[in-house]
Design an enzyme around this catalytic site. Structure first.
Site, PDB file in Angstrom:
ATOM      1  N   HIS A 231      42.642  42.280  38.892  1.00  0.00           N
ATOM      2  CA  HIS A 231      41.172  41.933  40.136  1.00  0.00           C
ATOM      3  C   HIS A 231      41.599  39.976  40.830  1.00  0.00           C
ATOM      4  O   HIS A 231      41.510  39.901  41.512  1.00  0.00           O
ATOM      5  CB  HIS A 231      39.717  41.339  38.998  1.00  0.00           C
ATOM      6  CG  HIS A 231      38.586  41.278  39.513  1.00  0.00           C
ATOM      7  ND1 HIS A 231      38.257  39.493  39.735  1.00  0.00           N
ATOM      8  CD2 HIS A 231      38.166  41.215  40.499  1.00  0.00           C
ATOM      9  CE1 HIS A 231      37.495  39.695  40.854  1.00  0.00           C
ATOM     10  NE2 HIS A 231      37.134  40.728  41.210  1.00  0.00           N
TER      11      HIS A 231
ATOM     12  N   GLU B 266      44.409  40.545  43.204  1.00  0.00           N
ATOM     13  CA  GLU B 266      43.198  40.900  44.577  1.00  0.00           C
ATOM     14  C   GLU B 266      42.719  40.206  45.525  1.00  0.00           C
ATOM     15  O   GLU B 266      42.993  40.015  46.629  1.00  0.00           O
ATOM     16  CB  GLU B 266      42.134  42.821  44.016  1.00  0.00           C
ATOM     17  CG  GLU B 266      41.146  43.148  45.085  1.00  0.00           C
ATOM     18  CD  GLU B 266      39.981  42.930  45.221  1.00  0.00           C
ATOM     19  OE1 GLU B 266      38.870  41.861  45.522  1.00  0.00           O
ATOM     20  OE2 GLU B 266      39.284  42.989  43.688  1.00  0.00           O
ATOM     21  N   HIS B 267      41.652  39.119  44.756  1.00  0.00           N
ATOM     22  CA  HIS B 267      41.131  37.888  45.316  1.00  0.00           C
ATOM     23  C   HIS B 267      42.528  37.200  46.423  1.00  0.00           C
ATOM     24  O   HIS B 267      42.642  36.966  47.284  1.00  0.00           O
ATOM     25  CB  HIS B 267      40.389  37.400  44.325  1.00  0.00           C
ATOM     26  CG  HIS B 267      39.353  37.540  43.980  1.00  0.00           C
ATOM     27  ND1 HIS B 267      38.232  36.934  44.677  1.00  0.00           N
ATOM     28  CD2 HIS B 267      38.017  38.367  43.387  1.00  0.00           C
ATOM     29  CE1 HIS B 267      36.783  37.681  44.472  1.00  0.00           C
ATOM     30  NE2 HIS B 267      36.993  38.268  44.417  1.00  0.00           N
TER      31      HIS B 267
ATOM     32  N   GLU C  29      30.663  34.936  39.898  1.00  0.00           N
ATOM     33  CA  GLU C  29      31.096  36.200  40.206  1.00  0.00           C
ATOM     34  C   GLU C  29      30.964  36.916  38.903  1.00  0.00           C
ATOM     35  O   GLU C  29      30.270  37.763  38.429  1.00  0.00           O
ATOM     36  CB  GLU C  29      32.745  37.335  40.440  1.00  0.00           C
ATOM     37  CG  GLU C  29      32.615  38.629  41.554  1.00  0.00           C
ATOM     38  CD  GLU C  29      34.111  39.161  41.821  1.00  0.00           C
ATOM     39  OE1 GLU C  29      34.716  38.488  41.795  1.00  0.00           O
ATOM     40  OE2 GLU C  29      34.144  40.742  42.056  1.00  0.00           O
TER      41      GLU C  29
END
Lengths: 418, 431
Positions: free
Chosen positions: B69, B72-73, B144
């Site tokens: 994740h 991905e960012h 997040e």
């Protein structure tokens, strides 16, 4: 995009068709628009759910569900929303187009028939009341929907900000009515309310997607209902600025800010563009400056509603950063007002909005949402016209629009960990 | 490039599948009527691929949770202009998401497809990380994670998986934890990129309007010949039992939220298995089912939140029912009783017939959306499955095949996860 055609079936009933065989599904919806009233909102808010539970032809909830499953998983939908000062009560049916029905069914006839039953022949008992079990079920579920809204802190913060912005006026009435009003509802209150709604509401019917409706069929059945109402946006009244902070035991605080503006219909796209430059796409000021450059939050977005005459900015932030994020939002708004808008920001916002507008016709819900919104403006625009309009605005126009925003509410839902 | 044409007379659609010389699988699904085109570049690298073994190396490697994740960012950033800024120039609406099994980079556009595609294929292959930019992203991802901490639907789901699985990495949050992401460095991200972001481990799916030759030519330009991926993801041996049968947490909610379900076997599944489980679940718990009616009548669920799903991937599979309920224990008991009864009596024929039709209708409806189709194609392809084969499997399914799946729902392998309102809630924190 295929053409949307509009037919006035009577003074109070409009039928819009968007016939696009490329869609593998069809959707038929009946939307009833009434001015929101404190004393009727709870009763009206319950009705779409009650009438879609059972009809005289399918008097049992499970039997109706079985029939929908047999019709290739068709769905009877009900929803309640607020658009400005209006409560919008909708019932709808969605299902596959006839050419995909391997059993040879005429899907339009089947689905339109079901929706017609819901509208004109919902199940009532011998006293003319909605059956008790269904009434109690739906009333409970409305109250649980309120609980659910409380549990989702993004929704809750937005709702509180909206309530504070419009407190005391019809735009501030909750779409489902207040908790106390729902609790106090009696079956007798609802007996004639559906007929009252059909008689008085402005009716917007949509027939969309892979079907070929017979317009006369609709005219015969629906032209006798509806009230002639002119829809419009929430009138602009300048209110005092309000700052409210509430605390809950949550990990992340929420910041919700509202600004008001007096926006004539011809400036709708300008304000949409201004909101996009401020905080919608990833090229926007709020995303780039507050999230990407300063790493202060995961989301910080703006949204403009022309009907409400309001711009909302919302973010989820650490409690210790609430002041910093609020100041940073105001800083970006100030930059916008001063005309500090780069070519890339303006172009990014325009292309983002054009992309969204050109995609409206790719979904049946998109088409319905667009034209339902247009019914509040005296002059309707197609998505393509709206896209064309917004391309003409300059950075100076955007700055001028930003200068017309008046700060109205800062709502903070402050987190205090367990 | 050679293309295989895959058609479904049943739904009247067809698409093309080919293997690019770089090893990239390309799936092109024409949809001439809509305005927008959707592109997905999927990488078979998700949160469950946290441990892996490089070919020829002696020891396996383990990454901090949340690495996929985080990567991905960070891939959106580059030394010059970040990918978001580049997409803003073309007007494409870009995004990305990481799941348990894959990371997907997507955009939708109504114009300038090939310009946007070029950006997509470029930035995903161009990692650029510094200590400073990785540290800055930690704050954003931290926020997040904090947002998810307050989300009852997110918490009830990951608590459920944590209770169900002893060691399988699916039990960890996709985005990791504040502690695990604090350990992620640029070196970790480069290493993960090198391990998993090779064309042979990716799928490009485009749904909408395009020219196949132009897409192939762009892939020729953008994809270098890279040897096939030399890493093998590692998974610990997961016992068949559940780690614990109950898990609870308190949050600021006004009504409890629950998930109840069964741990199923982790062996690979094909389209028939998915169709059989889909029909079984529809018979068991759809709006038309006696169970749904009983749960409603006893005020144990509400229509807007109740749902069910078959959640499955590499080495894990579970059937989950859930929603808001004032009495999650009773709701779970009723579900269990229904499963037991259906196991004894079999599936009613009429309900089976309706469920098949209903699922077929859902499939046809889903084909309206370019975004939905692109995601569906990618997910199926990563599991070695195919969309139209699944739709055919639904049509051809027998009642016995659906009943066979009931054996997967064993009471001794069930878990109940509940989020309850805070006991210590202040007055203003209750409804």
């Amino acid at each position: 995009m295929s053409q949307v055609k509009t037919y006035a079936l009577s003074e109070g009933v409009t039928l819009r068709t968007f016939l696009a065989p490329a869609f593998k599904t069809m959707r038929i919806s009946v939307n009833l628009l009434v001015p929101a009233r404190e004393d009727r909102a709870a009763a009206y808010g319950l009705l779409p759910y009650l009438v879609t539970r059972a009809t005289r032809r399918y008097p049992d909830y499970t039997a109706l569900g079985g029939r929908l499953a047999e019709l290739y998983g068709a769905s009877l939908g009900s929803s309640v929303q607020k658009i400005g000062e209006y409560q919008v009560l909708s019932v709808s049916v969605d299902g596959i187009a006839s050419c995909y029905a391997f059993g040879g069914e005429n899907m339009f006839a089947e689905l339109a028939g079901l929706l017609l039953d819901v509208v004109f022949d919902p199940l009532k008992d011998s006293d003319g009341l909605f059956p008790l079990d269904g009434f109690l079920q739906e009333k409970r579920q409305q109250l649980e929907q309120k609980d659910s809204d409380f549990s989702d802190k993004m929704i809750y913060a937005h709702q509180r900000c909206h309530e504070l912005l419009f407190e005391g006026g019809p735009a501030g009435i909750d779409r489902l009515g207040g908790r106390k009003q729902i609790e106090a509802l009696r079956r007798e209150d609802l007996a004639s309310a559906w007929e009252e709604l059909l008689d008085q509401a402005k009716v917007e019917i949509f027939v969309l997607g892979g079907c070929a409706p017979d317009l006369e069929w609709f005219r015969e059945r629906f032209s006798g209902i509806g009230g002639n109402r002119a829809l419009g946006p929430v009138p602009y009244t300048r209110t005092d600025f309000r700052r409210v902070t509430e605390e809950q035991t949550i990990a992340q605080s929420k910041l919700a800010m509202a600004f008001r503006a007096d926006v004539p219909p011809e400036d709708r796209q300008l304000f949409q563009l201004m909101s996009a430059v401020l905080g919608e796409p990833t090229s926007s000021k709020l995303f780039q400056k507050i999230r990407e450059e300063r790493g202060l939050c995961y989301y910080c977005d703006s949204a403009f509603s022309w009907v409400n005459g309001a711009l909302f900015v919302e973010s989820g932030v650490e409690t210790k950063d609430l002041d910093r994020v609020e100041a940073a939002v105001l800083e970006q708004l100030s930059a916008l007002r001063n005309g500090e808008i780069t070519e890339a920001e303006l172009r990014g916002a325009k292309l983002y909005l054009c992309n969204s507008l050109r995609s409206v016709g790719d979904s049946l819900h998109g088409v319905e949402g667009w034209y339902l919104g247009q019914s509040f403006a005296q002059e309707e625009l197609t998505p393509e016209q709206a896209a064309e309009n917004l391309m003409k605005y300059t950075a100076a126009d955007v700055a001028e629009a930003a200068n017309r925003l008046v700060p109205a509410v800062v709502y903070r839902l402050k987190g205090s960990e367990c | 490039m050679e293309w295989e044409r895959i058609a479904s007379p049943r739904v009247g659609d067809c698409y093309y599948r080919g293997r690019h010389s770089s090893g990239l699988e390309i799936i092109l699904y024409p949809k001439e009527t809509g305005s927008s085109t959707q592109a997905v570049l999927g990488v078979k690298y998700g949160s469950v691929h946290n441990s892996f073994q490089w070919e020829g190396e002696s020891a396996p490697e383990a990454m901090p949770e949340g690495a996929a994740h985080y990567l991905e960012h960070k891939l959106f950033e580059s030394e010059e202009e970040d990918a978001f800024a580049r997409f803003a120039e073309t007007g494409a609406n870009a995004n990305a998401y990481t799941g348990e099994e894959s990371t997907c980079y997507v955009f939708s556009c109504t114009d300038r497809l090939y310009d946007s595609l070029k950006i997509l294929l470029d930035f995903v292959q161009s990692p650029y990380f510094t200590e400073e930019t990785v540290a800055k992203e930690r704050g954003i991802i931290g926020q997040e994670l904090t947002m998810y901490q307050d989300s009852p639907s997110w918490r009830v789901f990951f608590n459920y998986l944590r209770a169900m699985y002893h060691v399988h990495p699916v039990r960890e949050d996709v985005a990791g934890t504040r502690e695990s992401i604090a350990r992620i460095t640029p070196a970790h991200l480069y290493r993960c990129h090198e391990a998993f972001y090779s064309p042979s481990n990716m799928i490009l799916a485009i749904v909408g309007k395009f020219d196949r030759d132009k897409v192939a030519a762009l892939c020729d330009e953008m994809f270098r010949l890279v040897p096939a991926s030399r890493v093998e993801p590692l998974f610990p041996d997961e016992p068949e039992t559940v780690a614990r049968s109950r898990i609870e947490q308190e949050l600021s909610v006004a009504i409890p939220v629950f998930q109840f379900g069964y741990k199923c076997g982790g062996a690979p599944r094909d389209e028939k298995d998915l169709a059989a489980m889909g029909v079984l679940l529809s018979v068991l718990a759809s709006d038309a089912s006696p169970l749904f009616r009983r749960l409603l009548d006893q005020e144990l669920i509400n229509e807007s939140s109740f749902s069910y799903q078959y959640f499955e991937g590499t080495g894990y599979a579970t059937v989950i029912f859930g929603g808001e309920s004032k009495d999650p224990e009773r709701a779970a008991r009723l579900i269990q009783e229904e499963v037991r009864e259906m196991g004894a009596k079999g599936i009613p024929e009429e309900a089976f017939h309706w469920a098949k039709r209903s699922l077929y209708g859902d499939c046809v409806s889903s084909l309206n959306s370019a975004a939905g189709v692109a995601q569906w194609l990618t997910d199926f392809a990563f599991q070695g499955q195919e969309l139209f084969t699944y739709i055919d499997a639904l049509a051809e399914l027998t009642i016995e095949q659906a009943e066979e799946k009931l054996k997967d729902l064993r009471e001794d392998r069930s878990v109940l996860s509940v989020i309850r309102p805070l006991k210590s809630a202040r007055k203003d924190e209750t409804q």
